[in-house]
Design a protein around this motif. Structure first.
Motif, short mmCIF file in Angstrom:
data_model
loop_
_atom_site.label_atom_id
_atom_site.label_comp_id
_atom_site.label_asym_id
_atom_site.label_seq_id
_atom_site.Cartn_x
_atom_site.Cartn_y
_atom_site.Cartn_z
N PHE A 1 1.01 -1.15 -0.06
CA PHE A 1 -0.01 -0.02 -0.15
C PHE A 1 0.82 1.10 -0.04
O PHE A 1 1.90 1.29 0.55
N ASP A 2 0.47 2.23 -0.49
CA ASP A 2 1.19 3.79 -0.45
C ASP A 2 0.37 4.29 0.79
O ASP A 2 -0.61 4.61 0.58
N LEU A 3 1.40 4.29 1.77
CA LEU A 3 0.96 4.99 2.83
C LEU A 3 1.44 6.31 3.22
O LEU A 3 2.64 6.69 2.83
N ASP A 4 0.61 7.39 3.72
CA ASP A 4 1.18 8.57 4.17
C ASP A 4 0.66 8.72 5.59
O ASP A 4 -0.30 8.99 6.08
N TYR A 5 1.80 8.79 6.34
CA TYR A 5 1.58 8.68 8.01
C TYR A 5 1.40 10.15 8.29
O TYR A 5 1.30 10.42 9.52
N THR A 6 1.09 11.22 7.44
CA THR A 6 0.94 12.34 7.81
C THR A 6 -0.83 12.42 7.85
O THR A 6 -1.33 13.65 8.38
N ARG A 7 -1.34 11.63 7.21
CA ARG A 7 -2.84 11.36 7.11
C ARG A 7 -3.62 10.78 8.08
O ARG A 7 -2.97 9.53 8.57
N HIS A 8 -4.50 11.17 9.01
CA HIS A 8 -5.14 10.72 9.88
C HIS A 8 -5.41 9.11 9.51
O HIS A 8 -5.38 8.29 10.39
N GLU A 9 -6.29 9.00 8.38
CA GLU A 9 -7.01 7.92 7.89
C GLU A 9 -6.01 6.78 7.70
O GLU A 9 -6.14 5.60 8.16
N ASP A 10 -4.67 7.22 7.31
CA ASP A 10 -3.66 6.09 7.12
C ASP A 10 -3.20 5.46 8.55
O ASP A 10 -2.94 4.34 8.59
N VAL A 11 -2.89 6.52 9.30
CA VAL A 11 -2.27 6.33 10.74
C VAL A 11 -3.50 5.32 11.31
O VAL A 11 -3.22 4.31 11.90
N ARG A 12 -4.81 5.68 11.24
CA ARG A 12 -5.65 4.75 11.82
C ARG A 12 -5.77 3.42 11.21
O ARG A 12 -6.22 2.50 12.04
#
Length: 316
Positions: free
Chosen positions: A5-16
């Protein structure tokens, strides 16, 4: 996870999503340990043989957890809750999100919602986990067919929300990481999707036309190149034939010249030999004449002497 997956840890949805996935993995591991623990008749017996994937200290902590009053009470309640379920999935330890990612079309990025549901609620032999699961699949499939006939677009989130209903904070059947869109935005999103789809179709058609034109031009150039190549090969063949004929003619002329020179040399040699023979014959004739003349002179002298001797002696 980043490999899939392409994850962006600055996005709340990705962190969740990552946190919930890790929590699911933790629960799966703990359930596996609990299943191993239940094979033993007592805690003491379980402590004697720790699970191969744990240390003795970790296994002791797990055994303490499994025999605690709070855990046993919660486990009993969960068992009762599961007994009330009419539909059970067959995905095992694999998360719904993992299955969802695997079934996504690599080119379009779309997912068939009904087939996704079928994947999670049938076993490896294709048998439904329950009759209720099969009925839900049929309702999803019918809903999708209706949307297709009406020219409406849909996503798996919209189909699941329509057929299974919404749960507070997540979409039923897709896991807690998938959040339902606000109801007021569904129509707008559908319209936007239709507009995007129409635009994409126009772009695809334009690309197809351009590609067709490129193919035609390529075919034309290829035909021209093949014709040029054929002409070049024909020119080469004609040139090679001309060279071959010239070589043959040159060889014939050379052979004729050599034949004539050979005959001339033979004639000259024969003439030389004839002259030499005539010279030798003349010399031999002269020599013979000299010898014969000498012999004749000698004979004449001898004869004269004899005659003189005979006649001169008789006179005296």
């Amino acid at each position: 996870m980043q490999d899939q997956f392409d994850l962006d840890y600055t996005r709340h949805e990705d962190v969740r999503t990552v946190v919930e996935t890790m929590m699911t993995a933790r629960r799966t591991h703990r359930n596996r340990m609990h299943a191993y623990f239940k094979k033993f008749p007592s805690k003491e017996a379980a402590l004697l043989k720790p699970h191969p994937d744990t240390t003795e200290e970790q296994w002791k902590e797990l055994c303490d957890l499994f025999t605690s009053e709070a855990f046993m009470k919660r486990s009993e309640q969960n068992k009762k809750n599961r007994s009330k379920l009419t539909v059970n999935h067959a995905a095992g330890s694999r998360s719904f999100q993992r299955t969802r990612a695997c079934m996504k079309n690599q080119e379009s990025g779309n997912i068939n919602p009904a087939e996704l549901y079928k994947k999670n609620y049938t076993n490896k032999d294709g048998i439904w986990t329950s009759e209720g699961a099969r009925e839900i699949y049929e309702r999803m499939d019918a809903f999708q067919r209706k949307c297709d006939l009406e020219g409406k677009t849909y996503t798996e989130i919209e189909v699941y929300s329509e057929i299974l209903g919404k749960k507070s904070g997540y979409v039923r059947g897709l896991g807690r990481a998938v959040k339902p869109p606000p109801s007021s935005t569904l129509t707008t999103q559908s319209s936007d999707l239709q507009h995007q789809l129409a635009k994409a179709r126009d772009e695809i058609e334009a690309m197809r036309a351009a590609r067709e034109k490129d193919l035609q031009e390529f075919a034309k150039k290829q035909a021209e190149m093949e014709a040029t190549l054929r002409d070049h090969r024909e020119e080469q063949r004609v040139e090679q034939e001309r060279i071959r004929l010239e070589q043959e003619e040159r060889m014939k002329r050379e052979q004729e010249r050599m034949r004539i020179e050979h005959e001339e040399r033979i004639q000259l040699e024969q003439e030389r030999m004839r002259k030499e023979q005539e010279r030798l014959r003349a010399e031999i004739s002269k020599e013979l004449e000299k010898k014969m003349s000498s012999v004749m002179e000698k004979k004449m002298s001898d004869m004269s002497k004899r005659l003189f001797s005979q006649f001169g002696g008789s006179k005296r």
